[in-house]
Design an enzyme around this catalytic site. Sequence first.
Site, PDB file in Angstrom:
ATOM      1  CG  HIS A 118     -29.711  26.709  98.603  1.00  0.00           C
ATOM      2  ND1 HIS A 118     -30.771  26.267  99.371  1.00  0.00           N
ATOM      3  CD2 HIS A 118     -29.447  27.966  99.033  1.00  0.00           C
ATOM      4  CE1 HIS A 118     -31.129  27.222 100.207  1.00  0.00           C
ATOM      5  NE2 HIS A 118     -30.345  28.257 100.028  1.00  0.00           N
TER       6      HIS A 118
HETATM    7  P1  TYD Z   1     -35.885  26.036 101.192  1.00  0.00           P
HETATM    8  O1  TYD Z   1     -35.099  26.795 100.177  1.00  0.00           O
HETATM    9  O2  TYD Z   1     -36.191  24.605 100.919  1.00  0.00           O
HETATM   10  O3  TYD Z   1     -35.177  26.139 102.592  1.00  0.00           O
HETATM   11  P2  TYD Z   1     -33.660  25.715 102.915  1.00  0.00           P
HETATM   12  O4  TYD Z   1     -32.906  27.001 103.084  1.00  0.00           O
HETATM   13  O5  TYD Z   1     -33.670  24.872 104.093  1.00  0.00           O
HETATM   14  O6  TYD Z   1     -33.153  24.988 101.706  1.00  0.00           O
HETATM   15  O7  TYD Z   1     -37.263  26.826 101.427  1.00  0.00           O
HETATM   16  C1  TYD Z   1     -38.417  26.192 101.909  1.00  0.00           C
HETATM   17  C2  TYD Z   1     -39.626  26.780 101.201  1.00  0.00           C
HETATM   18  O8  TYD Z   1     -39.798  28.159 101.524  1.00  0.00           O
HETATM   19  C3  TYD Z   1     -39.516  26.692  99.698  1.00  0.00           C
HETATM   20  O9  TYD Z   1     -40.803  26.332  99.190  1.00  0.00           O
HETATM   21  C4  TYD Z   1     -39.184  28.102  99.268  1.00  0.00           C
HETATM   22  C5  TYD Z   1     -39.844  28.941 100.343  1.00  0.00           C
HETATM   23  N1  TYD Z   1     -39.167  30.216 100.603  1.00  0.00           N
HETATM   24  C6  TYD Z   1     -39.819  31.404 100.349  1.00  0.00           C
HETATM   25  O10 TYD Z   1     -40.964  31.434  99.858  1.00  0.00           O
HETATM   26  N2  TYD Z   1     -39.200  32.588 100.639  1.00  0.00           N
HETATM   27  C7  TYD Z   1     -37.941  32.615 101.175  1.00  0.00           C
HETATM   28  O11 TYD Z   1     -37.409  33.718 101.440  1.00  0.00           O
HETATM   29  C8  TYD Z   1     -37.265  31.364 101.428  1.00  0.00           C
HETATM   30  C9  TYD Z   1     -35.888  31.357 102.010  1.00  0.00           C
HETATM   31  C10 TYD Z   1     -37.927  30.198 101.136  1.00  0.00           C
END
Ligand code: TYD
Length: 130
Positions: free
Chosen positions: A47
């Site tokens: 992303h």
């Molecule tokens: P996600 O964005 O899927 O991780 P990646 O970077 O691998 O794409 O995040 C996983 C989950 O954690 C999602 O439900 C969002 C949550 N999250 C938070 O609550 N706070 C944060 O700072 C981050 C990075 C993720």
Amino acid sequence: MSIIKHRILGDHRGQLVAIEGQKDVPFEVKRVFYIYGTQLGVPRGQHSHHKTQQYLIALNGSCKVTLDDGKKKITYDLNQPNIGLLQDALVWGTMHDFTPDCVLLVLASEHYDEADYIRNYDDFLKVVGA
Ligand code: TYD
């Protein structure tokens, strides 16, 4: 997008690396998260952010990070705990090739806000005008 090598403040007792917001990284650190226990062959990230800048350090183990500004993609190896990678806003980032022991620390310039995410690659290309 840049790699920063931090000074290791090591002595006979072991190693220490210090990172200060707005000094060693070019933003105020508002959030810290870390990724670990990543399953073999699974990528993370995939992303971009409208506003958030991120700074990534593999504290343990290693991974690769591919950054894509819509025009070119560069893959970086993060494999030392004193090496960090700056991911600017509006850069598509994919973390991949995690070793099972990898702990990837991420320092972020903004609090968590799902509205700051661009999760669709075609939308990303439109936003950056590529
Ligand atoms: P996600 O964005 O899927 O991780 P990646 O970077 O691998 O794409 O995040 C996983 C989950 O954690 C999602 O439900 C969002 C949550 N999250 C938070 O609550 N706070 C944060 O700072 C981050 C990075 C993720």
